[in-house]
Write an enzyme that holds these catalytic residues in place. Structure first.
Site, PDB file in Angstrom:
ATOM      1  N   LEU A 133       2.709  24.220 -31.889  1.00 23.16           N
ATOM      2  CA  LEU A 133       4.102  24.143 -32.306  1.00 23.16           C
ATOM      3  C   LEU A 133       4.718  25.534 -32.400  1.00 23.16           C
ATOM      4  CD1 LEU A 133       6.567  22.547 -33.353  1.00 23.16           C
ATOM      5  CD2 LEU A 133       5.530  22.628 -35.638  1.00 23.16           C
ATOM      6  N   GLU A 135       5.673  29.527 -32.076  1.00 25.00           N
ATOM      7  CA  GLU A 135       5.858  30.451 -30.959  1.00 25.00           C
ATOM      8  C   GLU A 135       6.105  31.852 -31.524  1.00 25.00           C
ATOM      9  OE1 GLU A 135       8.933  28.973 -28.399  1.00 25.00           O
ATOM     10  OE2 GLU A 135       7.832  27.123 -27.944  1.00 25.00           O
ATOM     11  N   GLY A 139       8.540  30.362 -35.981  1.00 22.53           N
ATOM     12  CA  GLY A 139       7.454  29.925 -36.838  1.00 22.53           C
ATOM     13  C   GLY A 139       7.972  28.880 -37.803  1.00 22.53           C
ATOM     14  N   ILE A 165      -2.278  29.826 -32.534  1.00 21.13           N
ATOM     15  CA  ILE A 165      -2.924  28.544 -32.250  1.00 21.13           C
ATOM     16  C   ILE A 165      -4.394  28.598 -32.657  1.00 21.13           C
ATOM     17  CG2 ILE A 165      -3.394  26.799 -30.508  1.00 21.13           C
ATOM     18  CD1 ILE A 165      -0.389  27.382 -31.148  1.00 21.13           C
ATOM     19  N   ARG A 275     -25.469  37.297 -65.339  1.00 22.17           N
ATOM     20  CA  ARG A 275     -25.256  38.731 -65.562  1.00 22.17           C
ATOM     21  C   ARG A 275     -25.225  39.028 -67.069  1.00 22.17           C
ATOM     22  NH1 ARG A 275     -25.258  44.018 -63.561  1.00 22.17           N
ATOM     23  NH2 ARG A 275     -23.400  45.159 -64.230  1.00 22.17           N
ATOM     24  N   GLU A 370       0.609  25.889 -41.786  1.00 20.60           N
ATOM     25  CA  GLU A 370       1.232  24.569 -41.999  1.00 20.60           C
ATOM     26  C   GLU A 370       2.510  24.672 -42.831  1.00 20.60           C
ATOM     27  OE1 GLU A 370       0.165  22.199 -40.345  1.00 20.60           O
ATOM     28  OE2 GLU A 370      -1.981  22.341 -40.076  1.00 20.60           O
TER      29      GLU A 370
END
Length: 390
Positions: A133, A135, A139, A165, A275, A370
């Protein structure tokens, strides 16, 4: 420090089949993924053999129809599988989420003939997918994409460049959004492009701060010819298909984020209880105890949020707002918990001898992919208050 499998999380699962599924995933994680995760990430190795194993095990098509090779699992279960995988190695968990995203268009908008011809191999035939999707110049503003698809008889000829991608250059198929008509969202169509199509090439993978084992690359389409039979959905329907896929994909990112956060919390607890300083475990000091309590609370809240959104989806109810909320909260949680984990481990946390520095670097990308978390806030606000008047 040797890699170890994530600590099992108590899960509420709807069926015995789902419980068996999670048990299978944990077995694969402990045997095949966790022991080599840090070494392979540092070397930048893409674990193609792991995706083949996951495909053979039926884990690449879980939320899809068994008629076409899927697993018939609700999203509530599928997302918990992603969390388990991402806790061990984000490259694998996120890779499964991206593959599922790449299958979404065909599974939900393809014709019966298309699904019969292509979908079984995509879901369980050893193939790996990618989603195209973004480019270089589009975005967050995905509707302004410029990659063109021009009709030529019974074919489409695709020309342009896709960017960022995941699986770029190694995928067997790409779900590609391209401009087949005029400007704006209504001029975009979706296509299923074979990974070996003539005229398709990948640039060198990006050099990233994290997820080095997952190739992220630009894809160049130089007159790639695709039959009209590989157009998915109606002409001009591509952007709507993309948005519907992203709602589900955001839940995948949310689940992966909680996996990373849980792994960081596990490492913090393991270190803080082992620790010793001033004669006692550092987990006895109130400052660290409160940090651990806050971290655990955020992880549980994020898990509850993504599962609540998944259950809406499984019931066929609107879930776009809840998906955006889950993506926003869970990825911010992953970043905060991973940062706190580095702080708890102190100087050791800043070294590659312990996994929390890798988890911190990996968590950052989840706030970006996403749809950035700024975009998620816009989506949520639009559902709450309507679109801006301007």
């Amino acid at each position: 420090m040797p890699d170890r499998a994530p600590q099992p999380v108590d899960r509420t699962l709807p069926t015995e089949e789902a419980r068996d599924l999670i048990a299978l995933v944990r077995e694969i994680v402990q045997r095949e993924i966790a022991p080599r995760a840090a070494e392979e990430e540092e070397a930048g190795r893409f674990p193609r053999e792991l995706f083949s194993l996951l495909s053979e095990s039926g884990l690449l098509g879980l939320p899809y129809d068994s008629e076409y090779g899927g697993g018939d699992q609700p999203y509530e279960v599928y997302l918990q599988v992603l969390e388990e995988l991402a806790a061990a190695r984000l490259t694998v968990g996120l890779g499964v989420s991206v593959h599922s995203l790449a299958c979404h268009a065909l599974a939900n908008y393809g014709t019966k003939e298309q699904r019969g011809e292509y979908l079984a191999a995509m879901l369980g035939g050893g193939l790996l997918g990618a989603y195209c999707l973004s480019e270089p110049s589009s975005g967050s503003d995905a509707a302004s994409l410029r990659t063109k698809a021009e009709r030529d008889g019974d074919d489409w000829v695709i020309t342009g460049t896709k960017a960022w991608i995941t699986h770029g250059g190694v995928a067997d198929f790409y779900t590609v959004l391209a401009r087949s008509g005029g400007e704006g969202a209504r001029g975009i169509s979706a296509f299923l492009v074979p990974g070996d199509a003539e005229g398709l090439s990948a640039a060198a993978p990006e050099k990233k701060m994290g997820m080095k084992g997952s190739p992220t690359a630009q894809l160049h389409f130089d007159g790639v010819r695709v039959p009209d039979a590989r157009r998915v959905g109606d002409e001009g329907q591509g952007f709507a298909i993309a948005l519907s896929a992203l709602d589900s994909g955001r839940l995948g990112i949310a689940a992966c984020a909680i996996g990373v956060a849980q792994a960081a919390l596990d490492e913090s607890l393991d270190y803080a209880t082992g620790r010793r300083q001033f004669g006692r475990p550092i987990a006895d000091f109130q400052g660290l105890r409160f940090m651990l309590a806050d971290m655990a609370t955020k992880v549980e809240a994020g898990r509850a949020l993504y599962l609540a959104a998944a259950r809406l989806r499984d019931r066929g109810l609107p879930f776009s707002k809840e998906a955006a909320m889950a993506k926003l909260f869970c990825t911010d949680t992953a970043m905060q918990v991973a940062t706190d984990a580095v702080q708890i481990l102190g100087g050791y946390g800043y070294t590659a001898d312990f996994p929390v520095e890798r988890l911190m670097r990996e968590a950052k990308v989840l706030q970006i992919v996403e749809g950035t978390n700024q975009i998620q806030r816009m989506v949520i606000a639009r559902h709450l208050a309507g679109p801006e008047s301007r």
